[in-house]
Scaffold this motif. Structure first.
Motif, PDB file in Angstrom:
ATOM      1  N   GLN A 143      31.842  34.831  53.070  1.00 14.02           N
ATOM      2  CA  GLN A 143      33.192  35.127  53.690  1.00 14.02           C
ATOM      3  C   GLN A 143      33.969  34.500  53.356  1.00 14.02           C
ATOM      4  O   GLN A 143      34.931  34.928  53.335  1.00 14.02           O
ATOM      5  N   ASN A 145      34.589  34.286  50.198  1.00 11.96           N
ATOM      6  CA  ASN A 145      34.678  35.005  48.977  1.00 11.96           C
ATOM      7  C   ASN A 145      35.216  34.274  47.848  1.00 11.96           C
ATOM      8  O   ASN A 145      35.074  34.945  46.800  1.00 11.96           O
ATOM      9  N   ARG A 152      38.091  38.837  41.086  1.00 14.83           N
ATOM     10  CA  ARG A 152      38.727  39.572  42.164  1.00 14.83           C
ATOM     11  C   ARG A 152      40.230  39.968  41.239  1.00 14.83           C
ATOM     12  O   ARG A 152      40.954  40.719  41.286  1.00 14.83           O
ATOM     13  N   ASP A 168      42.252  45.889  46.522  1.00 12.65           N
ATOM     14  CA  ASP A 168      40.728  45.256  47.408  1.00 12.65           C
ATOM     15  C   ASP A 168      39.688  45.582  47.790  1.00 12.65           C
ATOM     16  O   ASP A 168      39.359  46.492  48.912  1.00 12.65           O
ATOM     17  N   VAL A 171      35.774  44.844  53.770  1.00 13.55           N
ATOM     18  CA  VAL A 171      35.459  44.225  54.844  1.00 13.55           C
ATOM     19  C   VAL A 171      34.078  45.461  55.168  1.00 13.55           C
ATOM     20  O   VAL A 171      34.344  45.905  56.117  1.00 13.55           O
ATOM     21  N   ARG A 179      38.840  38.518  59.834  1.00 18.67           N
ATOM     22  CA  ARG A 179      38.138  38.303  58.586  1.00 18.67           C
ATOM     23  C   ARG A 179      39.304  39.263  57.230  1.00 18.67           C
ATOM     24  O   ARG A 179      39.971  39.351  56.482  1.00 18.67           O
ATOM     25  N   GLU A 183      41.923  38.777  54.306  1.00 17.37           N
ATOM     26  CA  GLU A 183      41.485  39.022  53.083  1.00 17.37           C
ATOM     27  C   GLU A 183      43.026  39.776  52.333  1.00 17.37           C
ATOM     28  O   GLU A 183      43.175  39.368  51.336  1.00 17.37           O
ATOM     29  N   GLU A 186      45.324  37.335  51.437  1.00 23.99           N
ATOM     30  CA  GLU A 186      44.405  36.839  50.381  1.00 23.99           C
ATOM     31  C   GLU A 186      45.293  38.066  49.196  1.00 23.99           C
ATOM     32  O   GLU A 186      46.032  37.858  47.720  1.00 23.99           O
ATOM     33  N   LYS A 195      44.440  48.069  50.329  1.00 30.55           N
ATOM     34  CA  LYS A 195      43.083  48.006  50.427  1.00 30.55           C
ATOM     35  C   LYS A 195      42.119  49.066  50.961  1.00 30.55           C
ATOM     36  O   LYS A 195      42.921  49.726  51.650  1.00 30.55           O
TER      37      LYS A 195
END
Length: 245
Positions: A143, A145, A152, A168, A171, A179, A183, A186, A195
């Motif tokens: 989790q 990463n 990444r 990205d 999940v 989460r 993410e 981030e 994403k």
């Protein structure tokens, strides 16, 4: 599910003939894609993810699973320049000479060579696939990463240098909204343009993550006004709300 996908609020819909289509159902998957694309194309961007260029299904996917309405074709596990050339040649041979490629960078070799790969003129966007990458590495997904941090960031950097948007990682636990939100924050901070979502519930979370808040917009306006005023006074470095600009 395919026909309802354009109503979920996503910027683009990807019909998946790769992982989501069993090996013995590839022909049916292509037929489903062809049937769904025309009705979806007028409502959002539509793409088809074909199987990787090294698989036995790639040629048939290109020849029989694509239509002229597509915004791009998604090709997973892009990792060599000869592979990219083969993709371009297959698309051209099938009559899709103007169709761009959204490349999946999700293997050790693909990450290592991401910069030249994403600079190829046929590549118009990319995504980082953490799950397949760490499997190729023989590692373990967590989790936190931490195991994919370098890769990444490397893919985001390669996309920036190539001048293309990069998406990205997914999940996989689509019930874990916290989460996904973490993410996404981030990814935006790293420089990702969006994403990948694997469930409709994730779409609104992604849209929210890349939409500036009213507070961010207002602060940006104050910053611009303060800087313009300073430049008018012949000052190029200012203290703006406690931050040097």
């Amino acid at each position: 599910m395919l026909f309802r996908s354009a109503d979920r609020g996503a910027d683009a819909v990807v019909i998946d003939c790769e992982d989501a289509t069993p090996p013995d159902s590839k022909a049916e998957g292509r037929a489903n894609a062809r049937a769904a694309i025309p009705g979806l194309a007028g409502r959002c961007q539509v793409m088809v993810r074909v199987n990787a260029v090294a698989t036995e299904w790639f040629a048939d996917d290109v020849a029989g699973g694509l239509t002229a309405e597509l915004a791009a074709v998604v090709v997973p596990k892009v990792e060599t320049m000869p592979g990219v050339e083969r993709i371009a040649e297959a698309l051209d041979a099938a009559g899709f000479t103007e169709l761009g490629v959204l490349a999946g960078i999700e293997t050790a070799l693909g990450v290592a060579d991401a910069r030249p790969l994403l600079a190829h003129p046929r590549i118009v966007a990319a995504y980082f696939g953490a799950e397949d990458f760490i499997a190729d590495m023989g590692g373990v997904r967590t989790q936190g990463n931490h195991e994919v941090t370098f890769a990444r960031q490397a893919v985001a950097l390669a996309g920036r240098l190539a001048g293309i948007p990069v998406l990205d990682q997914v999940v996989a636990d689509f019930r874990d909204d916290a989460r996904f939100v973490a993410e996404a924050a981030e990814a935006r901070a790293i420089g990702y343009a969006g994403k990948l979502c694997i469930h409709p519930s994730q779409v609104s979370l992604a849209n929210a993550a890349w939409t500036p808040t009213p507070e961010e917009v207002e602060r940006a306006r104050r910053l611009l006004a303060a800087y313009d005023e300073a430049i008018g006074r012949g000052v190029a470095a200012i203290d703006f709300e406690g931050q040097m600009v």
